[in-house]
Write a protein that holds these residues in place. Structure first.
Motif, short mmCIF file in Angstrom:
data_model
loop_
_atom_site.label_atom_id
_atom_site.label_comp_id
_atom_site.label_asym_id
_atom_site.label_seq_id
_atom_site.Cartn_x
_atom_site.Cartn_y
_atom_site.Cartn_z
N ARG A 160 86.32 -40.77 44.31
CA ARG A 160 87.21 -41.87 43.93
C ARG A 160 88.53 -41.30 43.42
NH1 ARG A 160 82.27 -44.00 42.03
NH2 ARG A 160 82.60 -43.17 39.93
N LEU A 161 89.57 -42.11 43.49
CA LEU A 161 90.88 -41.70 43.02
C LEU A 161 90.90 -41.70 41.50
CD1 LEU A 161 93.15 -43.79 45.41
CD2 LEU A 161 92.69 -41.34 45.56
N ASP A 162 91.85 -40.93 40.95
CA ASP A 162 92.04 -40.92 39.50
C ASP A 162 92.56 -42.28 39.04
OD1 ASP A 162 91.25 -38.29 39.44
OD2 ASP A 162 93.30 -37.48 39.50
N GLY A 163 91.97 -42.78 37.97
CA GLY A 163 92.36 -44.07 37.45
C GLY A 163 91.61 -45.25 38.05
N PHE A 164 90.72 -44.97 39.01
CA PHE A 164 89.99 -46.06 39.63
C PHE A 164 89.01 -46.69 38.65
CE2 PHE A 164 86.47 -47.74 42.21
CZ PHE A 164 87.15 -48.62 43.02
N ASN A 165 88.29 -45.86 37.91
CA ASN A 165 87.35 -46.39 36.92
C ASN A 165 88.07 -47.15 35.82
OD1 ASN A 165 85.48 -45.05 38.45
ND2 ASN A 165 84.91 -43.55 36.89
N GLU A 166 89.25 -46.64 35.40
CA GLU A 166 90.01 -47.34 34.37
C GLU A 166 90.47 -48.71 34.85
OE1 GLU A 166 90.26 -44.29 35.21
OE2 GLU A 166 89.84 -43.13 33.39
N ALA A 167 90.82 -48.80 36.12
CA ALA A 167 91.23 -50.10 36.66
C ALA A 167 90.07 -51.10 36.66
CB ALA A 167 91.79 -49.93 38.07
N ILE A 168 88.88 -50.63 36.99
CA ILE A 168 87.71 -51.51 36.98
C ILE A 168 87.39 -51.96 35.56
CG2 ILE A 168 85.22 -51.59 37.42
CD1 ILE A 168 85.65 -49.79 39.80
N LEU A 169 87.46 -51.04 34.61
CA LEU A 169 87.20 -51.40 33.21
C LEU A 169 88.24 -52.38 32.69
CD1 LEU A 169 86.16 -47.93 31.77
CD2 LEU A 169 84.66 -49.84 32.37
N SER A 170 89.48 -52.22 33.11
CA SER A 170 90.53 -53.15 32.68
C SER A 170 90.27 -54.55 33.22
CB SER A 170 91.90 -52.65 33.14
OG SER A 170 92.91 -53.55 32.80
N LEU A 171 89.87 -54.66 34.48
CA LEU A 171 89.56 -55.97 35.04
C LEU A 171 88.33 -56.58 34.36
CD1 LEU A 171 90.09 -55.19 38.84
CD2 LEU A 171 91.63 -56.44 37.32
N TYR A 172 87.34 -55.75 34.06
CA TYR A 172 86.13 -56.26 33.40
C TYR A 172 86.44 -56.72 31.98
CZ TYR A 172 81.21 -56.47 32.06
OH TYR A 172 79.98 -56.90 31.62
N ALA A 173 87.34 -56.02 31.30
CA ALA A 173 87.71 -56.43 29.94
C ALA A 173 88.50 -57.72 29.94
CB ALA A 173 88.53 -55.32 29.27
N LYS A 174 89.19 -58.03 31.03
CA LYS A 174 89.96 -59.27 31.12
C LYS A 174 89.10 -60.47 31.47
CE LYS A 174 94.50 -57.33 32.21
NZ LYS A 174 94.16 -55.95 31.80
N GLY A 175 87.80 -60.26 31.68
CA GLY A 175 86.90 -61.38 31.90
C GLY A 175 86.37 -61.52 33.32
N LEU A 176 86.75 -60.65 34.25
CA LEU A 176 86.24 -60.74 35.61
C LEU A 176 84.80 -60.24 35.65
CD1 LEU A 176 89.41 -60.80 36.08
CD2 LEU A 176 88.90 -59.87 38.34
N THR A 177 83.97 -60.89 36.43
CA THR A 177 82.57 -60.50 36.55
C THR A 177 82.43 -59.37 37.57
OG1 THR A 177 82.15 -62.15 38.27
CG2 THR A 177 81.90 -62.85 35.98
N THR A 178 81.20 -58.82 37.64
CA THR A 178 80.94 -57.75 38.61
C THR A 178 81.00 -58.26 40.04
OG1 THR A 178 78.56 -58.18 38.35
CG2 THR A 178 79.55 -56.45 36.97
N GLY A 179 80.93 -59.56 40.24
CA GLY A 179 81.11 -60.11 41.58
C GLY A 179 82.55 -60.43 41.92
N GLU A 180 83.36 -60.73 40.91
CA GLU A 180 84.76 -61.05 41.15
C GLU A 180 85.62 -59.80 41.31
OE1 GLU A 180 84.78 -65.22 38.53
OE2 GLU A 180 85.67 -63.37 37.74
N ILE A 181 85.22 -58.69 40.69
CA ILE A 181 86.03 -57.47 40.79
C ILE A 181 86.06 -56.94 42.22
CG2 ILE A 181 86.18 -55.07 40.02
CD1 ILE A 181 85.22 -55.95 37.30
#
Length: 232
Positions: A29-50
């Motif tokens: 994976r690219l650098d920062g990919f995990n951080e982007a997923i965590l940021s979306l999850y912290a904003k309220g998106l579910t594991t299906g919406e991400i």
């Protein structure tokens, strides 16, 4: 070597170098990919919406299992933050419960107990956060404050909170010497006495309505000359 072959080789080397520069070797994976997923999850998106969001923005096919593995990777860091040791003495603790929508199977309103402390050096820090069930109660606060004492907080000068019933007893149970200061916003308003016009009999002579200027008598006028023009 023909010029065309040399140009194709140079282009291939440049492309390989560009790919190695963006995506390192043996990297999945690219650098920062995990951080982007965590940021979306912290904003309220579910594991299906991400995955749907990543497919729309980056045209990337990401499974829900990968999203779950990335979000679960921070659980150990969260638990280490919750159990970190604290200072022995604090100036003040600000405690309050915030009602937030939490998804646990279904979205429901739940109180989140928050404690923010001010150290002896004047630094402010969030000491703990706990998601409760039901309404806010002093018994729950007593348990959370006891957890802070077990993590190293032996004493503090003042605790500021709202006017929750039983909060003073909960604080004294953990820190007997601490002062409980109720928040100014939650203090009951002081009763304002109704204004009453004073009676003329109880007023001094110079403050009576008859002697007040501009009420039919000029200053200095008295007796029969009141209200009459003064002679020269």
């Amino acid at each position: 070597m023909p010029a065309g072959v040399r140009c194709r080789r140079n282009l291939r080397r440049r492309r390989q170098g560009l790919v190695q520069e963006l995506v390192p070797k043996h990297a999945r994976r690219l650098d920062g990919f995990n951080e982007a997923i965590l940021s979306l999850y912290a904003k309220g998106l579910t594991t299906g919406e991400i995955p749907a969001h990543l497919a729309d923005v980056y045209d990337a096919d990401v499974s829900r299992e990968l999203i779950s593995r990335v979000t679960d990777s921070v659980l150990d860091d969260m638990e280490a933050w919750r159990q970190r040791p604290l200072d022995r003495v604090y100036h003040m603790h600000f405690i309050d419960a915030l009602v937030m929508k939490i998804r646990q199977g279904q979205v429901a309103n739940r109180p989140v107990y928050v404690v923010a402390g001010v150290s002896l050096d004047g630094e402010r820090d969030v000491l703990g956060m706990w998601a409760g069930t039901g309404g806010e109660g002093s018994k729950q606060w007593a348990g959370y404050l006891t957890e802070l004492r077990n993590r190293g907080v032996e004493d503090l000068f003042m605790v500021c909170s709202d006017g929750l019933k039983g909060m003073t007893d909960a604080i004294e149970q953990v820190w007997p010497q601490a002062v409980h200061q109720q928040c100014v916003v939650h203090l009951p308003p002081l009763p304002v006495p109704a204004y009453r016009r004073p009676r003329a009999a109880s007023m001094p002579p110079h403050r009576t309505p008859a002697a007040a200027p501009g009420r039919g008598a000029r200053p200095g006028a008295s007796g029969l000359n009141a209200g009459q023009p003064r002679g020269r």
